[in-house]
Design a protein around this motif. Sequence first.
Motif, PDB file in Angstrom:
ATOM      1  N   VAL A  99      -3.533   5.808  -8.629  1.00  0.00           N
ATOM      2  CA  VAL A  99      -3.533   7.076  -7.889  1.00  0.00           C
ATOM      3  C   VAL A  99      -3.315   8.256  -8.830  1.00  0.00           C
ATOM      4  CG1 VAL A  99      -2.300   8.442  -6.144  1.00  0.00           C
ATOM      5  CG2 VAL A  99      -2.830   6.047  -5.692  1.00  0.00           C
ATOM      6  N   VAL A 135     -12.917   4.732  -5.742  1.00  0.00           N
ATOM      7  CA  VAL A 135     -11.860   5.308  -4.911  1.00  0.00           C
ATOM      8  C   VAL A 135     -12.091   4.956  -3.445  1.00  0.00           C
ATOM      9  CG1 VAL A 135     -10.879   7.486  -4.069  1.00  0.00           C
ATOM     10  CG2 VAL A 135     -11.298   7.178  -6.508  1.00  0.00           C
ATOM     11  N   GLU A 136     -13.326   5.063  -2.991  1.00  0.00           N
ATOM     12  CA  GLU A 136     -13.638   4.719  -1.593  1.00  0.00           C
ATOM     13  C   GLU A 136     -13.349   3.252  -1.315  1.00  0.00           C
ATOM     14  OE1 GLU A 136     -14.292   6.801   0.938  1.00  0.00           O
ATOM     15  OE2 GLU A 136     -13.966   8.369  -0.563  1.00  0.00           O
ATOM     16  N   LYS A 167      -9.611   2.812  -1.065  1.00  0.00           N
ATOM     17  CA  LYS A 167      -9.100   3.300   0.225  1.00  0.00           C
ATOM     18  C   LYS A 167      -9.388   2.287   1.336  1.00  0.00           C
ATOM     19  CE  LYS A 167     -10.955   7.482   0.224  1.00  0.00           C
ATOM     20  NZ  LYS A 167     -11.221   8.911   0.486  1.00  0.00           N
ATOM     21  N   ARG A 168     -10.586   1.717   1.341  1.00  0.00           N
ATOM     22  CA  ARG A 168     -10.916   0.705   2.355  1.00  0.00           C
ATOM     23  C   ARG A 168      -9.982  -0.495   2.244  1.00  0.00           C
ATOM     24  NH1 ARG A 168     -16.193   2.421   1.261  1.00  0.00           N
ATOM     25  NH2 ARG A 168     -16.494   0.812  -0.324  1.00  0.00           N
ATOM     26  N   ARG A 210      -6.490   0.434   3.486  1.00  0.00           N
ATOM     27  CA  ARG A 210      -6.454   0.498   4.955  1.00  0.00           C
ATOM     28  C   ARG A 210      -6.421  -0.902   5.559  1.00  0.00           C
ATOM     29  NH1 ARG A 210     -10.693   4.456   4.281  1.00  0.00           N
ATOM     30  NH2 ARG A 210      -9.729   6.501   4.230  1.00  0.00           N
ATOM     31  N   ASP A 270       0.483   4.293   2.954  1.00  0.00           N
ATOM     32  CA  ASP A 270       0.137   5.568   3.592  1.00  0.00           C
ATOM     33  C   ASP A 270       0.258   6.721   2.605  1.00  0.00           C
ATOM     34  OD1 ASP A 270      -0.391   4.328   5.998  1.00  0.00           O
ATOM     35  OD2 ASP A 270       1.531   4.875   6.916  1.00  0.00           O
ATOM     36  N   LEU A 298      -2.688   6.540   0.309  1.00  0.00           N
ATOM     37  CA  LEU A 298      -3.891   6.966   1.027  1.00  0.00           C
ATOM     38  C   LEU A 298      -3.929   8.477   1.192  1.00  0.00           C
ATOM     39  CD1 LEU A 298      -4.240   4.171   3.725  1.00  0.00           C
ATOM     40  CD2 LEU A 298      -5.904   4.739   1.948  1.00  0.00           C
ATOM     41  N   ASN A 299      -2.778   9.078   1.505  1.00  0.00           N
ATOM     42  CA  ASN A 299      -2.722  10.546   1.622  1.00  0.00           C
ATOM     43  C   ASN A 299      -3.125  11.202   0.305  1.00  0.00           C
ATOM     44  OD1 ASN A 299      -1.882  10.474   4.279  1.00  0.00           O
ATOM     45  ND2 ASN A 299       0.276  10.746   3.796  1.00  0.00           N
ATOM     46  N   LEU A 352      -5.000   9.939  -2.062  1.00  0.00           N
ATOM     47  CA  LEU A 352      -6.414   9.693  -2.345  1.00  0.00           C
ATOM     48  C   LEU A 352      -7.330  10.464  -1.399  1.00  0.00           C
ATOM     49  CD1 LEU A 352      -6.317   5.858  -3.080  1.00  0.00           C
ATOM     50  CD2 LEU A 352      -6.587   7.716  -4.734  1.00  0.00           C
ATOM     51  N   GLU A 353      -6.869  10.714  -0.194  1.00  0.00           N
ATOM     52  CA  GLU A 353      -7.674  11.475   0.769  1.00  0.00           C
ATOM     53  C   GLU A 353      -7.780  12.942   0.357  1.00  0.00           C
ATOM     54  OE1 GLU A 353      -9.450  10.431   3.278  1.00  0.00           O
ATOM     55  OE2 GLU A 353      -8.723   8.374   3.347  1.00  0.00           O
TER      56      GLU A 353
END
Length: 146
Positions: free
Chosen positions: A41, A58-59, A62-63, A66, A97, A100-101, A103-104
């Motif tokens: 990250v 990165v996508e 993230k998958r 999740r 989480d 993910l935040n 990376l989003e």
Amino acid sequence: MQEYERKQLLERVEREGATVGADIPETITVQGEEIDLRTFVFEIKRRDTVPPGERDRVEQAKRNLRRERLERLETIEEGAVSREEGEELAQGIIGIDRALNALENLGPTDLEREQQAKRAADTKRWMSFLKQALGQEEGGSARRGR
């Protein structure tokens, strides 16, 4: 684990501000593979822009995160774990989480899209204003002429 303890853990991981002050885990096991999550990250966030090849990576990350979050959440929901295991799962979910935040909200890539969308919206509002203003002027001069 007691039913009320399970509900408390589920409530804690779903709470709006659960990630505030939480750390991204150093490492995490996702689908049997150990990942240096914090390093990944910070490496991605440190760059000014995310290169196209890295976006796919990165996508995918993230998958996977999740998916891992969902699996851990389902394990808590089933309630077939001890209180200590539930606590570890909850902390892991909150750490996921947090990652993910981060990376989003990848800096310039998202900002560029947002800026383009704002410019398009501003242009549309400006054109609407001009049409309305010109329409009122034409209507106003037409009324005067009668």
